[in-house]
Scaffold this active site. Structure first.
Site, PDB file in Angstrom:
ATOM      1  N   GLY A 284       6.650   4.829   8.282  1.00 11.31           N
ATOM      2  CA  GLY A 284       5.737   5.958   8.437  1.00 11.31           C
ATOM      3  C   GLY A 284       5.876   6.516   9.839  1.00 11.31           C
ATOM      4  O   GLY A 284       6.928   6.399  10.472  1.00 11.31           O
ATOM      5  N   SER A 285       4.812   7.085  10.333  1.00  8.59           N
ATOM      6  CA  SER A 285       4.899   7.802  11.609  1.00  8.59           C
ATOM      7  C   SER A 285       4.815   6.862  12.812  1.00  8.59           C
ATOM      8  O   SER A 285       4.305   5.743  12.721  1.00  8.59           O
ATOM      9  CB  SER A 285       3.755   8.810  11.693  1.00  8.59           C
ATOM     10  OG  SER A 285       2.529   8.118  11.601  1.00  8.59           O
ATOM     11  N   THR A 286       5.280   7.360  13.931  1.00  4.17           N
ATOM     12  CA  THR A 286       5.190   6.609  15.188  1.00  4.17           C
ATOM     13  C   THR A 286       3.726   6.441  15.584  1.00  4.17           C
ATOM     14  O   THR A 286       3.331   5.395  16.098  1.00  4.17           O
ATOM     15  CB  THR A 286       6.010   7.333  16.278  1.00  4.17           C
ATOM     16  OG1 THR A 286       7.382   7.325  15.863  1.00  4.17           O
ATOM     17  CG2 THR A 286       5.894   6.652  17.626  1.00  4.17           C
TER      18      THR A 286
ATOM     19  N   GLU B   3       8.893  15.906  15.551  1.00  6.75           N
ATOM     20  CA  GLU B   3       9.287  15.842  14.153  1.00  6.75           C
ATOM     21  C   GLU B   3       8.535  16.919  13.358  1.00  6.75           C
ATOM     22  O   GLU B   3       7.315  17.024  13.467  1.00  6.75           O
ATOM     23  CB  GLU B   3       8.898  14.455  13.636  1.00  6.75           C
ATOM     24  CG  GLU B   3       9.557  14.090  12.363  1.00  6.75           C
ATOM     25  CD  GLU B   3       9.249  12.655  11.968  1.00  6.75           C
ATOM     26  OE1 GLU B   3       8.203  12.121  12.372  1.00  6.75           O
ATOM     27  OE2 GLU B   3      10.064  12.078  11.242  1.00  6.75           O
TER      28      GLU B   3
ATOM     29  N   LYS C 192       0.849  -1.194   0.000  1.00  7.85           N
ATOM     30  CA  LYS C 192       0.000   0.000   0.000  1.00  7.85           C
ATOM     31  C   LYS C 192       0.882   1.241   0.000  1.00  7.85           C
ATOM     32  O   LYS C 192       1.499   1.587   1.001  1.00  7.85           O
ATOM     33  CB  LYS C 192      -0.916   0.037   1.222  1.00  7.85           C
ATOM     34  CG  LYS C 192      -2.007   1.086   1.019  1.00  7.85           C
ATOM     35  CD  LYS C 192      -2.544   1.657   2.309  1.00  7.85           C
ATOM     36  CE  LYS C 192      -1.902   2.947   2.733  1.00  7.85           C
ATOM     37  NZ  LYS C 192      -1.982   4.083   1.809  1.00  7.85           N
TER      38      LYS C 192
HETATM   39  P1  NAD Z   1       1.967   8.126   8.012  1.00 13.40           P
HETATM   40  O1  NAD Z   1       2.327   7.245   9.140  1.00 13.40           O
HETATM   41  O2  NAD Z   1       0.828   9.044   8.171  1.00 13.40           O
HETATM   42  O3  NAD Z   1       1.649   7.266   6.716  1.00 13.40           O
HETATM   43  C1  NAD Z   1       2.508   6.230   6.288  1.00 13.40           C
HETATM   44  C2  NAD Z   1       1.679   5.189   5.579  1.00 13.40           C
HETATM   45  O4  NAD Z   1       0.758   4.633   6.511  1.00 13.40           O
HETATM   46  C3  NAD Z   1       0.835   5.733   4.422  1.00 13.40           C
HETATM   47  O5  NAD Z   1       0.782   4.772   3.389  1.00 13.40           O
HETATM   48  C4  NAD Z   1      -0.537   5.888   5.061  1.00 13.40           C
HETATM   49  O6  NAD Z   1      -1.594   5.805   4.128  1.00 13.40           O
HETATM   50  C5  NAD Z   1      -0.562   4.704   5.999  1.00 13.40           C
HETATM   51  N1  NAD Z   1      -1.499   4.851   7.114  1.00 13.40           N
HETATM   52  C6  NAD Z   1      -1.977   5.998   7.665  1.00 13.40           C
HETATM   53  N2  NAD Z   1      -2.838   5.716   8.660  1.00 13.40           N
HETATM   54  C7  NAD Z   1      -2.914   4.365   8.743  1.00 13.40           C
HETATM   55  C8  NAD Z   1      -3.618   3.455   9.575  1.00 13.40           C
HETATM   56  N3  NAD Z   1      -4.425   3.885  10.535  1.00 13.40           N
HETATM   57  N4  NAD Z   1      -3.448   2.125   9.390  1.00 13.40           N
HETATM   58  C9  NAD Z   1      -2.607   1.660   8.443  1.00 13.40           C
HETATM   59  N5  NAD Z   1      -1.919   2.477   7.614  1.00 13.40           N
HETATM   60  C10 NAD Z   1      -2.052   3.813   7.765  1.00 13.40           C
HETATM   61  O7  NAD Z   1       3.293   8.897   7.638  1.00 13.40           O
HETATM   62  P2  NAD Z   1       3.516   9.890   6.413  1.00 13.40           P
HETATM   63  O8  NAD Z   1       2.911  11.201   6.768  1.00 13.40           O
HETATM   64  O9  NAD Z   1       3.106   9.258   5.138  1.00 13.40           O
HETATM   65  O10 NAD Z   1       5.114   9.961   6.392  1.00 13.40           O
HETATM   66  C11 NAD Z   1       5.799  10.721   7.294  1.00 13.40           C
HETATM   67  C12 NAD Z   1       6.250   9.896   8.474  1.00 13.40           C
HETATM   68  O11 NAD Z   1       6.955   8.738   8.039  1.00 13.40           O
HETATM   69  C13 NAD Z   1       7.213  10.646   9.332  1.00 13.40           C
HETATM   70  O12 NAD Z   1       6.890  10.438  10.683  1.00 13.40           O
HETATM   71  C14 NAD Z   1       8.550  10.020   9.015  1.00 13.40           C
HETATM   72  O13 NAD Z   1       9.506  10.123  10.000  1.00 13.40           O
HETATM   73  C15 NAD Z   1       8.180   8.628   8.741  1.00 13.40           C
HETATM   74  N6  NAD Z   1       9.196   7.979   7.913  1.00 13.40           N
HETATM   75  C16 NAD Z   1      10.027   7.080   8.518  1.00 13.40           C
HETATM   76  C17 NAD Z   1      11.033   6.471   7.786  1.00 13.40           C
HETATM   77  C18 NAD Z   1      11.964   5.474   8.425  1.00 13.40           C
HETATM   78  O14 NAD Z   1      12.609   4.738   7.715  1.00 13.40           O
HETATM   79  N7  NAD Z   1      12.059   5.415   9.721  1.00 13.40           N
HETATM   80  C19 NAD Z   1      11.183   6.765   6.435  1.00 13.40           C
HETATM   81  C20 NAD Z   1      10.315   7.687   5.863  1.00 13.40           C
HETATM   82  C21 NAD Z   1       9.309   8.282   6.616  1.00 13.40           C
END
Ligand code: NAD
Length: 493
Positions: free
Chosen positions: A240-242, A396, A187
């Site tokens: 993604g995010s924490t 962040e 996804k």
């Molecule tokens: P996000 O967590 O909002 O989204 C990441 C992914 O998760 C997207 O595909 C989103 O659609 C999906 N998602 C959102 N809500 C969900 C849920 N309830 N259940 C399942 N999936 C869900 O993050 P973002 O805004 O897309 O990206 C930014 C964040 O990602 C920042 O916190 C960044 O630090 C982190 N990030 C981490 C790394 C790493 O390797 N540690 C790399 C890139 C980005």
């Protein structure tokens, strides 16, 4: 699209035909709903993106389940062959993939052509080559028996990835997962699905059997959550995010205890000691560490800690170096930054600048820019004069905003650097080898870069300590996310 480097990316963009339909069981599919996806570069509508629902997720997971037995048993060498063919096809379509990535994410075309797409291809090749070089173990057991320890694929893997490096992070997951014999439902982030959808199409052309790689598009709340709660998904790899990581842990607990690997957020420090040999080089790298990719990097070195003796000199050097990250038209083929992922995200980042201005000071940058009719552009910005316990040092921002802080002693630098819930990365600049080892040892971070920033490669593991998550992308360690050791004990005596 041809393979030579184009000079007029604008006309290439105007003539690009983009398909936003999901990819399931070897073909493009439409769902009940779709929504338009818009480019942050200039606000143009790029495509109708399929908005999958949980029924579409069920279909994709079922396709992956059907494809698993044959793909896992075909053997490592044929898997390697298909993945290498995919890498070759990506290379042939590199320009198209780069253009999709730029239009979808706002990154400069100079970056997507030289970093994002070549990086994804290189990682794919690395895991393809690793596929047939894995070996099991023959551990010591009592006489009269032999034990074999083999690495088994887990089954159907779901991967959920973010928008900041859409193609690269997708490949970080899919390459080791597929090389190890799993099938995948991926996804992408709803903002940036286009390059990965095209990759799935190329994978089918490369000979990947139907159902081995499926891409379901749509929102995290629907599609992501459906994957996280699915009873027939064996493992979930997430970047993604924490905040979302927490919901995934909960979903695993409430469903089938699917195995998780979580690469979450970060708030990384860059510590510059006064004994740094080349302060100008450190400032140039500090600007890269904080502002590259519009600062939308999970391991961005957005907290710059400088020893007081060199603070003013370093601040001047950093101001000059940051000019190289001024925003410009992403399709112009220039150095510098592009657009943030959206105008709304730029609003969120700008709120931090407003706080910086009222509660401390803006040392440079701070302005929003309008380019090609889009206001998703922000200057690289440095904040200062904020108290040590201010949110800006812990939360962040995920944009081109860094904060500068002076320190006096080594112990203080380590304490400040570790004063965050995150632990993804850190950098240290010093010419004292003992100090380099000592400080690197004290920092709670998955990667510590010494005399550089954000060091990363296919051969080294990448991931976090503390609330930056667990599990590692890249290197042979990534196979741990997608395989489990199996013991076969043969008693013969
Ligand atoms: P996000 O967590 O909002 O989204 C990441 C992914 O998760 C997207 O595909 C989103 O659609 C999906 N998602 C959102 N809500 C969900 C849920 N309830 N259940 C399942 N999936 C869900 O993050 P973002 O805004 O897309 O990206 C930014 C964040 O990602 C920042 O916190 C960044 O630090 C982190 N990030 C981490 C790394 C790493 O390797 N540690 C790399 C890139 C980005």
């Amino acid at each position: 699209m041809n393979t030579t480097l184009s000079l007029d990316w604008h006309s290439q963009a105007d003539s690009l035909v983009i398909d936003g339909r999901a990819f399931v069981d070897g073909r493009r599919v439409t769902g009940r709903l779709s929504r338009q996806t818009v480019s942050p570069v200039d606000g143009r509508v790029l495509a109708e993106l399929t908005a999958c629902g949980s029924a579409d997720v069920d279909v994709a997971v079922a396709a992956a389940r059907r494809a698993f037995p044959a793909w896992s048993r075909v053997g490592a060498e044929p898997r390697k062959g298909v993945l290498l063919e995919l890498a070759a096809l990506m290379e042939r379509h590199a320009e198209e993939l780069a253009l999709l990535e730029t239009l979808d994410s706002g990154k400069p075309i100079l970056q997507t052509t030289t970093v994002d797409v070549p990086g994804a291809i290189s990682t794919l090749r690395w895991y393809a080559e690793a596929a047939d070089k894995q070996a099991g173990e023959l551990p010591a057991v009592p006489p009269g028996a032999t034990a074999l320890v083999t690495r088994e694929p887990l089954g159907v893997v779901a991967a959920i990835v973010p928008w900041n490096f859409p193609l690269e992070i997708a490949v970080w997951k899919l390459a080791p997962a597929l090389a190890a014999g799993n099938t995948l439902v991926l996804k992408p982030a709803e903002q940036t699905s286009l390059s990965v959808l095209r990759l799935a199409e190329l994978a089918a052309e490369a000979g990947l059997p139907d159902g081995v790689l499926n891409v379901v598009t749509g929102s995290g709340r629907e599609v992501g959550a459906a994957l996280a709660h699915h009873m027939d998904v064996d493992a979930l790899a997430f970047t993604g995010s924490t905040a979302v990581s927490r919901t995934l842990l909960e979903a695993s607990g409430r469903s089938n205890l699917k195995r998780l690997s979580l690469e979450a957020g970060g708030k990384s420090s860059n510590i510059v000691f006064a004994d740094t040999e080349d302060l100008a080089a450190a400032a140039a790298k500090a600007a890269f560490g904080a502002f590259y990719n519009q600062g939308q990097v999970c391991s961005a070195n957005s907290r710059i800690l400088v020893q007081r003796e060199v603070h003013d000199e370093f601040a001047a050097l950093l101001t000059a170096a940051a000019a190289g990250y001024a925003p410009a038209d992403p399709l112009a083929g220039l150095d510098g930054n592009g657009a943030l992922i959206s105008s709304t995200h730029a609003d969120d980042v700008e709120r931090w600048i407003v706080r910086g201005r009222t509660e401390g000071e803006v040392l440079f940058g701070g302005e929003r820019r309008e380019i090609r009719g889009s206001d998703a552009y922000l200057e690289p910005t440095l904040l200062g004069g904020l108290p040590a316990d201010h949110d800006v040092h812990r939360e962040e921002i995920f944009g081109p905003v860094a904060v500068l802080q002076a320190f006096d002693s080594e112990a203080e630098a380590v304490r400040l650097a570790n004063a965050t819930d995150y632990g993804l990365a850190a950098s240290v600049w010093t010419s004292n080898l003992s100090r380099a080892h000592r400080v690197a040892g004290e920092l709670l971070a998955g990667t510590v870069s010494v005399n550089t920033v954000d060091a990363l490669g296919n051969t080294t593991p990448f991931g976090g300590f503390k609330q930056s998550g667990f599990g590692r992308d890249l290197s042979l360690h990534a196979f741990d996310n997608y395989t489990a050791p199996k013991t076969t004990w043969i008693q013969f005596g």
